[in-house]
Design an enzyme around this catalytic site. Structure first.
Site, short mmCIF file in Angstrom:
data_model
loop_
_atom_site.label_atom_id
_atom_site.label_comp_id
_atom_site.label_asym_id
_atom_site.label_seq_id
_atom_site.Cartn_x
_atom_site.Cartn_y
_atom_site.Cartn_z
CB SER A 1 3.45 12.34 5.93
OG SER A 1 2.82 11.37 5.15
CG LEU B 1 -1.78 1.21 1.51
CD1 LEU B 1 -3.08 0.77 2.20
CD2 LEU B 1 -1.10 2.28 2.35
CD GLN C 1 3.94 7.88 5.35
OE1 GLN C 1 3.28 7.39 6.24
NE2 GLN C 1 5.23 8.15 5.48
CD GLU D 1 -4.40 12.85 8.56
OE1 GLU D 1 -4.93 12.58 7.48
OE2 GLU D 1 -4.01 11.97 9.36
CG ASN E 1 -0.39 6.45 3.13
OD1 ASN E 1 0.35 5.50 3.31
ND2 ASN E 1 -0.60 7.33 4.08
CG ASP E 2 0.16 10.84 3.20
OD1 ASP E 2 -0.86 10.24 2.87
OD2 ASP E 2 0.33 11.33 4.33
C1 FRU Z 1 -2.35 11.24 5.71
C2 FRU Z 1 -1.68 10.55 6.89
C3 FRU Z 1 -0.68 11.46 7.58
C4 FRU Z 1 0.25 10.46 8.21
C5 FRU Z 1 0.32 9.39 7.17
C6 FRU Z 1 0.50 8.01 7.72
O1 FRU Z 1 -2.85 10.33 4.76
O2 FRU Z 1 -2.66 10.06 7.79
O3 FRU Z 1 -1.26 12.36 8.48
O4 FRU Z 1 1.51 11.03 8.47
O5 FRU Z 1 -0.89 9.44 6.46
O6 FRU Z 1 0.69 7.09 6.69
#
Ligand code: FRU
Length: 471
Positions: free
Chosen positions: A101, A38, A57, A218, A40-41
Protein backbone atom coordinates in the site's frame (compact mmCIF):
# COMPACT_ATOMS: atom_id res chain seq x y z
CA UNK A 1 8.73 -13.07 -12.40
CA UNK A 2 9.03 -10.89 -15.49
CA UNK A 3 6.38 -8.38 -16.36
CA UNK A 4 5.54 -10.29 -19.53
CA UNK A 5 4.99 -13.57 -17.65
CA UNK A 6 2.81 -11.83 -15.10
CA UNK A 7 0.77 -10.15 -17.81
CA UNK A 8 0.26 -13.48 -19.59
CA UNK A 9 -1.06 -14.90 -16.35
CA UNK A 10 -3.26 -11.86 -15.86
CA UNK A 11 -4.71 -12.34 -19.35
CA UNK A 12 -5.58 -15.95 -18.59
CA UNK A 13 -7.01 -15.08 -15.20
CA UNK A 14 -9.29 -12.46 -16.75
CA UNK A 15 -10.25 -14.61 -19.75
CA UNK A 16 -11.25 -17.55 -17.61
CA UNK A 17 -12.57 -15.67 -14.60
CA UNK A 18 -14.35 -12.52 -15.62
CA UNK A 19 -17.68 -14.01 -16.72
CA UNK A 20 -17.79 -16.34 -13.76
CA UNK A 21 -17.23 -13.46 -11.34
CA UNK A 22 -19.79 -11.28 -13.12
CA UNK A 23 -22.45 -13.99 -12.87
CA UNK A 24 -22.15 -14.26 -9.09
CA UNK A 25 -25.45 -13.29 -7.41
CA UNK A 26 -23.32 -11.70 -4.69
CA UNK A 27 -21.52 -9.50 -7.22
CA UNK A 28 -21.93 -5.94 -6.05
CA UNK A 29 -24.13 -3.59 -8.06
CA UNK A 30 -22.61 -0.27 -7.12
CA UNK A 31 -19.47 -0.93 -5.05
CA UNK A 32 -16.01 -1.26 -6.52
CA UNK A 33 -14.83 -4.86 -6.51
CA UNK A 34 -12.02 -6.70 -8.31
CA UNK A 35 -12.84 -8.04 -11.77
CA UNK A 36 -11.22 -11.28 -10.61
CA UNK A 37 -9.08 -12.19 -7.62
CA UNK A 38 -8.66 -10.47 -4.28
CA UNK A 39 -8.79 -6.76 -3.54
CA UNK A 40 -7.71 -5.14 -0.32
CA UNK A 41 -6.62 -1.62 0.61
CA UNK A 42 -7.55 1.51 -1.30
CA UNK A 43 -4.29 3.11 -2.46
CA UNK A 44 -3.27 6.36 -4.13
CA UNK A 45 -6.66 8.03 -3.78
CA UNK A 46 -6.33 11.45 -5.44
CA UNK A 47 -8.24 13.91 -7.57
CA UNK A 48 -6.00 14.92 -10.48
CA UNK A 49 -6.45 15.88 -14.13
CA UNK A 50 -10.18 16.43 -13.48
CA UNK A 51 -10.74 12.84 -12.39
CA UNK A 52 -10.68 10.88 -9.18
CA UNK A 53 -8.10 8.13 -9.22
CA UNK A 54 -8.37 5.16 -6.96
CA UNK A 55 -5.70 2.48 -6.96
CA UNK A 56 -6.12 -0.75 -5.04
CA UNK A 57 -4.19 -3.66 -3.61
CA UNK A 58 -4.92 -6.50 -5.95
CA UNK A 59 -4.03 -10.13 -6.39
CA UNK A 60 -5.53 -10.78 -9.83
CA UNK A 61 -4.20 -14.33 -9.94
CA UNK A 62 -5.95 -15.88 -6.94
CA UNK A 63 -8.36 -15.26 -4.09
CA UNK A 64 -5.62 -15.01 -1.52
CA UNK A 65 -3.15 -12.49 -0.18
CA UNK A 66 0.27 -12.58 -1.78
CA UNK A 67 2.48 -10.52 -4.03
CA UNK A 68 0.15 -7.59 -4.55
CA UNK A 69 -0.29 -5.49 -7.65
CA UNK A 70 -1.80 -2.02 -7.91
CA UNK A 71 -5.01 -1.92 -9.94
CA UNK A 72 -6.32 1.48 -10.99
CA UNK A 73 -9.76 2.97 -11.60
CA UNK A 74 -10.70 6.55 -12.37
CA UNK A 75 -13.94 8.50 -12.31
CA UNK A 76 -15.26 12.01 -12.81
CA UNK A 77 -18.13 11.66 -10.37
CA UNK A 78 -17.19 8.90 -7.88
CA UNK A 79 -19.99 6.72 -9.26
CA UNK A 80 -19.13 5.89 -12.88
CA UNK A 81 -15.65 4.41 -12.89
CA UNK A 82 -13.44 3.17 -15.67
CA UNK A 83 -10.57 0.72 -15.66
CA UNK A 84 -7.14 2.23 -16.16
CA UNK A 85 -4.00 0.31 -17.07
CA UNK A 86 -2.69 -1.80 -14.21
CA UNK A 87 -0.36 0.58 -12.38
CA UNK A 88 2.19 -1.61 -10.58
CA UNK A 89 3.20 -5.26 -10.87
CA UNK A 90 5.76 -6.84 -8.53
CA UNK A 91 8.61 -7.43 -10.95
CA UNK A 92 11.72 -5.93 -9.33
CA UNK A 93 13.93 -7.39 -6.59
CA UNK A 94 13.07 -4.51 -4.28
CA UNK A 95 9.31 -5.30 -4.40
CA UNK A 96 9.33 -8.95 -5.31
CA UNK A 97 6.85 -10.03 -2.63
CA UNK A 98 4.39 -7.30 -3.47
CA UNK A 99 3.80 -3.67 -4.33
CA UNK A 100 2.18 -2.92 -1.01
CA UNK A 101 0.00 0.00 0.00
CA UNK A 102 0.83 3.63 -0.50
CA UNK A 103 -0.45 6.95 -1.72
CA UNK A 104 -0.42 9.38 -4.64
CA UNK A 105 0.51 13.04 -4.98
CA UNK A 106 0.56 15.35 -7.95
CA UNK A 107 4.15 16.44 -8.68
CA UNK A 108 5.04 18.44 -11.80
CA UNK A 109 1.53 17.68 -12.98
CA UNK A 110 2.18 13.95 -12.87
CA UNK A 111 0.46 11.53 -10.54
CA UNK A 112 3.32 10.16 -8.49
CA UNK A 113 2.95 7.03 -6.39
CA UNK A 114 4.76 6.21 -3.17
CA UNK A 115 4.36 2.59 -2.23
CA UNK A 116 6.04 -0.17 -0.29
CA UNK A 117 8.20 -2.69 -2.06
CA UNK A 118 7.82 -5.72 0.14
CA UNK A 119 10.50 -8.42 0.14
CA UNK A 120 10.05 -11.70 1.99
CA UNK A 121 12.89 -14.20 2.51
CA UNK A 122 12.76 -17.97 2.73
CA UNK A 123 13.55 -17.88 6.48
CA UNK A 124 10.34 -15.94 7.13
CA UNK A 125 12.05 -12.57 7.58
CA UNK A 126 11.33 -9.59 5.40
CA UNK A 127 12.45 -6.12 4.44
CA UNK A 128 10.71 -3.15 2.92
CA UNK A 129 11.61 -0.34 0.54
CA UNK A 130 9.55 2.76 0.07
CA UNK A 131 9.43 3.30 -3.67
CA UNK A 132 8.44 5.92 -6.19
CA UNK A 133 6.61 5.59 -9.53
CA UNK A 134 5.49 8.26 -11.93
CA UNK A 135 2.65 8.56 -14.40
CA UNK A 136 3.48 8.37 -18.11
CA UNK A 137 1.41 10.06 -20.82
CA UNK A 138 -0.29 6.75 -21.73
CA UNK A 139 -1.62 6.29 -18.19
CA UNK A 140 0.88 3.59 -17.22
CA UNK A 141 3.44 4.06 -14.44
CA UNK A 142 7.18 4.13 -14.62
CA UNK A 143 9.02 2.88 -11.55
CA UNK A 144 11.74 5.16 -10.21
CA UNK A 145 12.89 2.69 -7.58
CA UNK A 146 13.35 2.83 -3.79
CA UNK A 147 13.73 6.19 -2.09
CA UNK A 148 13.70 5.01 1.55
CA UNK A 149 15.47 1.78 2.51
CA UNK A 150 14.54 -0.01 5.72
CA UNK A 151 15.21 2.56 8.49
CA UNK A 152 17.64 1.44 11.17
CA UNK A 153 16.11 0.32 14.43
CA UNK A 154 12.95 -1.24 13.00
CA UNK A 155 11.89 -4.71 11.90
CA UNK A 156 11.03 -5.46 8.27
CA UNK A 157 7.47 -4.34 8.97
CA UNK A 158 7.74 -0.80 7.62
CA UNK A 159 5.09 0.13 5.08
CA UNK A 160 2.15 2.13 3.76
CA UNK A 161 3.60 5.62 3.04
CA UNK A 162 0.97 8.37 3.00
CA UNK A 163 2.39 11.56 1.54
CA UNK A 164 1.06 15.11 1.37
CA UNK A 165 2.34 18.60 0.70
CA UNK A 166 2.51 21.40 3.25
CA UNK A 167 4.12 24.83 2.84
CA UNK A 168 6.07 23.68 -0.20
CA UNK A 169 7.53 20.53 1.37
CA UNK A 170 6.46 16.89 1.21
CA UNK A 171 5.61 14.99 4.39
CA UNK A 172 5.04 11.30 4.94
CA UNK A 173 3.62 9.10 7.65
CA UNK A 174 4.84 5.52 7.53
CA UNK A 175 3.87 2.47 9.58
CA UNK A 176 6.78 0.80 11.39
CA UNK A 177 7.54 -1.75 14.06
CA UNK A 178 10.34 -1.66 16.64
CA UNK A 179 12.47 -4.74 17.43
CA UNK A 180 10.52 -5.16 20.69
CA UNK A 181 7.41 -5.47 18.47
CA UNK A 182 5.66 -2.16 19.12
CA UNK A 183 3.67 -0.33 16.48
CA UNK A 184 4.83 3.18 15.55
CA UNK A 185 4.14 5.84 12.96
CA UNK A 186 7.22 7.51 11.47
CA UNK A 187 7.20 11.08 10.19
CA UNK A 188 9.40 12.11 7.25
CA UNK A 189 10.09 15.28 5.29
CA UNK A 190 11.35 15.80 1.74
CA UNK A 191 11.74 18.67 -0.69
CA UNK A 192 11.72 16.51 -3.83
CA UNK A 193 10.08 13.14 -3.02
CA UNK A 194 13.50 11.52 -3.57
CA UNK A 195 15.55 12.44 -0.49
CA UNK A 196 13.66 11.81 2.73
CA UNK A 197 14.62 12.82 6.25
CA UNK A 198 13.21 10.89 9.20
CA UNK A 199 12.03 13.50 11.68
CA UNK A 200 10.40 11.51 14.45
CA UNK A 201 8.24 8.71 15.71
CA UNK A 202 5.10 10.74 15.71
CA UNK A 203 2.68 8.28 17.28
CA UNK A 204 2.40 4.70 18.41
CA UNK A 205 2.69 2.40 21.38
CA UNK A 206 4.35 4.17 24.36
CA UNK A 207 4.01 7.59 22.72
CA UNK A 208 1.74 10.56 23.47
CA UNK A 209 0.55 9.02 26.72
CA UNK A 210 -0.38 5.65 25.24
CA UNK A 211 0.64 2.48 27.02
CA UNK A 212 0.74 -0.80 25.13
CA UNK A 213 -1.22 -0.11 21.95
CA UNK A 214 -0.50 -2.81 19.45
CA UNK A 215 2.41 -4.38 17.60
CA UNK A 216 1.83 -2.70 14.24
CA UNK A 217 -0.17 0.33 13.08
CA UNK A 218 -0.90 -0.23 9.42
CA UNK A 219 -1.99 2.36 6.89
CA UNK A 220 -1.54 5.66 8.74
CA UNK A 221 -3.10 8.77 7.21
CA UNK A 222 -2.65 12.24 8.72
CA UNK A 223 -4.62 15.29 7.59
CA UNK A 224 -6.02 18.61 8.68
CA UNK A 225 -9.79 18.84 9.00
CA UNK A 226 -11.80 21.83 10.20
CA UNK A 227 -9.09 23.18 12.51
CA UNK A 228 -7.78 19.85 13.80
CA UNK A 229 -5.23 17.28 12.75
CA UNK A 230 -6.47 13.74 12.51
CA UNK A 231 -4.42 10.55 12.35
CA UNK A 232 -6.17 7.50 10.94
CA UNK A 233 -4.42 4.21 11.62
CA UNK A 234 -5.04 0.50 11.95
CA UNK A 235 -3.53 -0.83 15.16
CA UNK A 236 -3.05 -4.58 15.30
CA UNK A 237 -2.92 -6.37 18.62
CA UNK A 238 -5.51 -4.54 20.75
CA UNK A 239 -7.38 -6.86 23.08
CA UNK A 240 -11.12 -7.12 22.51
CA UNK A 241 -13.34 -5.44 25.09
CA UNK A 242 -16.99 -6.15 25.78
CA UNK A 243 -18.34 -3.77 23.14
CA UNK A 244 -15.29 -2.49 21.33
CA UNK A 245 -12.26 -3.73 19.42
CA UNK A 246 -14.28 -6.77 18.41
CA UNK A 247 -12.66 -7.39 15.03
CA UNK A 248 -9.30 -9.08 14.49
CA UNK A 249 -7.62 -5.73 13.73
CA UNK A 250 -8.78 -2.24 14.63
CA UNK A 251 -9.17 0.86 12.58
CA UNK A 252 -9.62 4.25 14.12
CA UNK A 253 -8.32 7.75 14.67
CA UNK A 254 -6.73 10.21 17.04
CA UNK A 255 -7.42 13.93 17.05
CA UNK A 256 -4.40 16.08 17.86
CA UNK A 257 -2.14 18.87 16.79
CA UNK A 258 0.70 18.29 14.40
CA UNK A 259 3.87 20.35 14.85
CA UNK A 260 5.61 20.13 11.49
CA UNK A 261 8.91 21.47 12.84
CA UNK A 262 9.26 19.27 15.90
CA UNK A 263 7.48 16.31 14.39
CA UNK A 264 5.18 15.96 17.36
CA UNK A 265 1.51 15.08 17.47
CA UNK A 266 0.05 15.27 20.96
CA UNK A 267 -3.35 13.67 20.66
CA UNK A 268 -6.43 12.49 22.51
CA UNK A 269 -8.01 9.08 22.76
CA UNK A 270 -8.36 6.43 20.10
CA UNK A 271 -11.81 6.20 18.53
CA UNK A 272 -12.92 3.39 16.29
CA UNK A 273 -13.88 4.61 12.83
CA UNK A 274 -16.44 1.91 12.24
CA UNK A 275 -18.25 -0.39 14.64
CA UNK A 276 -19.24 -3.06 12.12
CA UNK A 277 -17.46 -6.22 11.02
CA UNK A 278 -15.53 -5.41 7.85
CA UNK A 279 -13.77 -2.09 7.64
CA UNK A 280 -10.03 -1.61 7.36
CA UNK A 281 -7.13 0.34 5.84
CA UNK A 282 -9.03 3.50 4.83
CA UNK A 283 -7.37 6.25 2.86
CA UNK A 284 -8.44 9.86 2.39
CA UNK A 285 -7.82 12.64 -0.07
CA UNK A 286 -8.73 16.30 -0.28
CA UNK A 287 -10.89 17.25 -3.25
CA UNK A 288 -10.59 20.43 -5.29
CA UNK A 289 -13.67 21.79 -3.52
CA UNK A 290 -12.07 21.20 -0.12
CA UNK A 291 -13.84 18.03 0.99
CA UNK A 292 -12.01 15.22 2.77
CA UNK A 293 -13.15 11.99 1.12
CA UNK A 294 -12.32 8.48 2.24
CA UNK A 295 -12.53 4.98 0.84
CA UNK A 296 -12.06 2.00 3.11
CA UNK A 297 -11.52 -1.64 2.39
CA UNK A 298 -14.87 -3.31 3.08
CA UNK A 299 -12.93 -6.30 4.32
CA UNK A 300 -10.90 -7.68 7.20
CA UNK A 301 -8.06 -10.20 6.87
CA UNK A 302 -9.54 -12.66 9.37
CA UNK A 303 -10.71 -16.29 9.20
CA UNK A 304 -13.97 -15.27 7.56
CA UNK A 305 -12.37 -13.47 4.65
CA UNK A 306 -11.43 -16.32 2.37
CA UNK A 307 -14.48 -18.34 3.42
CA UNK A 308 -16.72 -15.83 1.62
CA UNK A 309 -18.96 -17.57 -0.91
CA UNK A 310 -17.72 -15.27 -3.69
CA UNK A 311 -14.40 -17.15 -3.68
CA UNK A 312 -16.21 -19.91 -5.61
CA UNK A 313 -16.79 -17.30 -8.29
CA UNK A 314 -13.15 -16.29 -8.31
CA UNK A 315 -13.31 -12.88 -6.64
CA UNK A 316 -13.31 -11.58 -3.08
CA UNK A 317 -13.68 -8.27 -1.20
CA UNK A 318 -14.66 -4.77 -2.20
CA UNK A 319 -14.35 -1.08 -1.33
CA UNK A 320 -16.72 0.85 0.90
CA UNK A 321 -18.73 3.59 -0.69
CA UNK A 322 -16.84 6.89 -0.84
CA UNK A 323 -17.48 8.81 2.36
CA UNK A 324 -17.00 12.42 3.31
CA UNK A 325 -15.42 13.19 6.67
CA UNK A 326 -16.50 16.04 8.90
CA UNK A 327 -15.25 17.22 12.26
CA UNK A 328 -18.14 17.98 14.64
CA UNK A 329 -18.49 18.02 18.43
CA UNK A 330 -14.91 16.86 18.93
CA UNK A 331 -15.17 13.81 16.71
CA UNK A 332 -15.18 12.58 13.14
CA UNK A 333 -18.45 12.16 11.30
CA UNK A 334 -18.75 10.14 8.10
CA UNK A 335 -21.39 10.52 5.45
CA UNK A 336 -21.78 8.91 2.05
CA UNK A 337 -20.30 11.26 -0.55
CA UNK A 338 -23.13 13.36 -1.98
CA UNK A 339 -22.36 12.08 -5.48
CA UNK A 340 -23.88 8.75 -4.47
CA UNK A 341 -27.31 10.35 -4.61
CA UNK A 342 -27.06 9.94 -8.39
CA UNK A 343 -27.69 6.25 -7.81
CA UNK A 344 -31.14 6.85 -6.35
CA UNK A 345 -33.92 5.78 -8.71
CA UNK A 346 -36.55 8.50 -8.92
CA UNK A 347 -37.90 10.10 -5.81
CA UNK A 348 -38.25 6.82 -3.92
CA UNK A 349 -41.06 5.85 -1.56
CA UNK A 350 -41.92 7.39 1.78
CA UNK A 351 -43.88 5.96 4.68
CA UNK A 352 -44.62 6.93 8.30
CA UNK A 353 -46.08 4.99 11.19
CA UNK A 354 -45.32 2.31 13.72
CA UNK A 355 -42.51 0.02 12.71
CA UNK A 356 -44.62 -3.15 12.93
CA UNK A 357 -47.00 -1.76 10.29
CA UNK A 358 -44.38 -0.78 7.76
CA UNK A 359 -44.59 -2.43 4.35
CA UNK A 360 -41.79 -4.63 3.05
CA UNK A 361 -39.09 -2.87 1.07
CA UNK A 362 -36.68 -4.30 -1.45
CA UNK A 363 -33.19 -4.44 0.06
CA UNK A 364 -30.90 -5.87 -2.61
CA UNK A 365 -29.56 -2.58 -3.90
CA UNK A 366 -31.25 0.12 -1.90
CA UNK A 367 -30.99 3.06 0.43
CA UNK A 368 -33.10 3.76 3.49
CA UNK A 369 -33.31 7.01 5.40
CA UNK A 370 -35.01 6.55 8.75
CA UNK A 371 -36.11 8.98 11.40
CA UNK A 372 -36.52 7.03 14.57
CA UNK A 373 -38.68 7.56 17.62
CA UNK A 374 -38.85 4.43 19.76
CA UNK A 375 -37.68 0.85 19.59
CA UNK A 376 -37.74 -1.13 16.37
CA UNK A 377 -35.96 -3.89 14.61
CA UNK A 378 -35.22 -4.41 10.97
CA UNK A 379 -34.55 -7.74 9.31
CA UNK A 380 -32.19 -7.38 6.37
CA UNK A 381 -33.15 -10.14 3.95
CA UNK A 382 -33.40 -12.67 6.81
CA UNK A 383 -29.63 -12.77 7.10
CA UNK A 384 -28.75 -9.75 9.24
CA UNK A 385 -30.76 -7.54 11.55
CA UNK A 386 -30.71 -4.25 13.33
CA UNK A 387 -32.24 -3.81 16.72
CA UNK A 388 -32.72 -0.51 18.52
CA UNK A 389 -33.94 -0.86 22.12
CA UNK A 390 -33.65 2.77 23.18
CA UNK A 391 -30.06 2.48 24.37
CA UNK A 392 -28.14 0.21 22.09
CA UNK A 393 -28.23 -0.32 18.37
CA UNK A 394 -27.22 -3.91 17.68
CA UNK A 395 -26.20 -5.18 14.28
CA UNK A 396 -26.43 -8.96 14.09
CA UNK A 397 -25.54 -11.13 11.15
CA UNK A 398 -25.26 -14.76 10.32
CA UNK A 399 -21.59 -15.61 10.00
CA UNK A 400 -21.18 -17.40 6.68
CA UNK A 401 -18.30 -19.52 7.94
CA UNK A 402 -19.52 -20.64 11.37
CA UNK A 403 -23.25 -20.40 10.61
CA UNK A 404 -23.68 -18.68 13.97
CA UNK A 405 -24.97 -15.19 14.65
CA UNK A 406 -22.62 -12.46 15.84
CA UNK A 407 -23.24 -8.87 16.88
CA UNK A 408 -21.74 -5.40 16.99
CA UNK A 409 -22.96 -2.50 19.12
CA UNK A 410 -23.41 1.23 19.26
CA UNK A 411 -24.61 3.06 22.37
CA UNK A 412 -26.18 6.50 22.15
CA UNK A 413 -29.41 8.23 21.28
CA UNK A 414 -30.57 7.08 17.89
CA UNK A 415 -32.38 9.74 15.90
CA UNK A 416 -31.70 8.93 12.32
CA UNK A 417 -30.20 6.15 10.32
CA UNK A 418 -29.05 5.95 6.73
CA UNK A 419 -28.66 2.41 5.41
CA UNK A 420 -26.84 1.70 2.15
CA UNK A 421 -27.37 -1.79 0.82
CA UNK A 422 -25.79 -3.71 -2.01
CA UNK A 423 -26.26 -7.36 -2.91
CA UNK A 424 -23.80 -8.52 -0.24
CA UNK A 425 -22.84 -5.44 1.77
CA UNK A 426 -24.39 -3.03 4.21
CA UNK A 427 -23.24 0.35 5.50
CA UNK A 428 -25.03 2.13 8.34
CA UNK A 429 -24.63 5.83 9.08
CA UNK A 430 -25.99 6.65 12.52
CA UNK A 431 -27.23 10.19 13.32
CA UNK A 432 -25.80 11.74 10.17
CA UNK A 433 -22.55 9.88 10.50
CA UNK A 434 -21.80 10.17 14.21
CA UNK A 435 -21.02 6.45 14.01
CA UNK A 436 -20.88 3.84 11.25
CA UNK A 437 -21.29 0.11 10.98
CA UNK A 438 -20.11 -1.70 7.88
CA UNK A 439 -20.34 -5.36 6.97
CA UNK A 440 -20.53 -7.97 4.25
CA UNK A 441 -23.40 -10.42 4.44
CA UNK A 442 -24.58 -13.19 2.17
CA UNK A 443 -28.36 -13.58 2.21
CA UNK A 444 -30.15 -16.15 0.09
CA UNK A 445 -30.34 -14.21 -3.21
CA UNK A 446 -34.07 -14.98 -3.50
CA UNK A 447 -34.72 -13.21 -0.19
CA UNK A 448 -34.89 -9.55 -0.96
CA UNK A 449 -37.06 -7.95 1.70
CA UNK A 450 -36.43 -5.52 4.48
CA UNK A 451 -38.95 -6.17 7.26
CA UNK A 452 -39.59 -3.78 10.15
CA UNK A 453 -40.99 -4.72 13.52
CA UNK A 454 -41.53 -2.98 16.85
CA UNK A 455 -43.54 -0.25 18.52
CA UNK A 456 -41.36 2.74 17.61
CA UNK A 457 -42.57 5.43 15.23
CA UNK A 458 -40.57 5.61 12.04
CA UNK A 459 -40.48 7.79 9.03
CA UNK A 460 -38.96 5.92 6.13
CA UNK A 461 -37.61 7.05 2.81
CA UNK A 462 -36.61 4.19 0.51
CA UNK A 463 -34.87 4.25 -2.85
CA UNK A 464 -33.75 1.49 -5.16
CA UNK A 465 -30.17 2.19 -6.23
CA UNK A 466 -29.02 1.87 -9.81
CA UNK A 467 -26.33 -0.58 -10.72
CA UNK A 468 -23.54 1.35 -12.33
CA UNK A 469 -19.97 1.12 -11.30
CA UNK A 470 -17.42 0.20 -13.91
CA UNK A 471 -17.53 0.87 -17.63
C1 FRU B 1 -3.34 -3.63 5.18
C2 FRU B 1 -2.06 -4.19 4.59
C3 FRU B 1 -0.98 -3.14 4.47
C4 FRU B 1 -0.13 -3.68 3.36
C5 FRU B 1 -1.15 -4.28 2.45
C6 FRU B 1 -0.69 -5.50 1.70
O1 FRU B 1 -4.47 -4.39 4.83
O2 FRU B 1 -1.61 -5.31 5.35
O3 FRU B 1 -0.28 -2.89 5.66
O4 FRU B 1 0.61 -2.67 2.72
O5 FRU B 1 -2.25 -4.63 3.25
O6 FRU B 1 -1.64 -5.91 0.78
Amino acid sequence: MSEVSLLKQLARSLMTGQLIAASDPYRLHWHLAPTVGLLNDPNGFIQAHDRYHLFYQWNPLACRHGAKWWGHWSSVDLVHWRHEPVALLPTEEYEISGCYSGSAVLNNDKITLLYTGNVKYADGSRTANQCLAEELPDGTYQKLGPVIPLPEGYTGHVRDPKVWQHDGLWYMVLAAQTPDIKGKVLFYRSSDLQQWQLISEIAGTHLNGLKEFGYMWECPDLFHLHGHDVLLCCPQGLAAEQYSYLNLYQCGYFVGELDYQQGTFPHGEFHELDLGFEFYAPQTTETSDGRRLMFGWLGMPDDNELAQPTVKHGWVDCMTCPRELFFRDGQLYQQPAEELQQLRQGSGATWQGNASEAPLFDGVSAELLLNVDGPFSLSLRDNASLNWDGECLTLTRLNWRTNETESRYWFGKLQSLQVLLDSSSLELFINNGEACMTARYFPDPTKKSLRFEGTGALSIHHWLLSACVIE
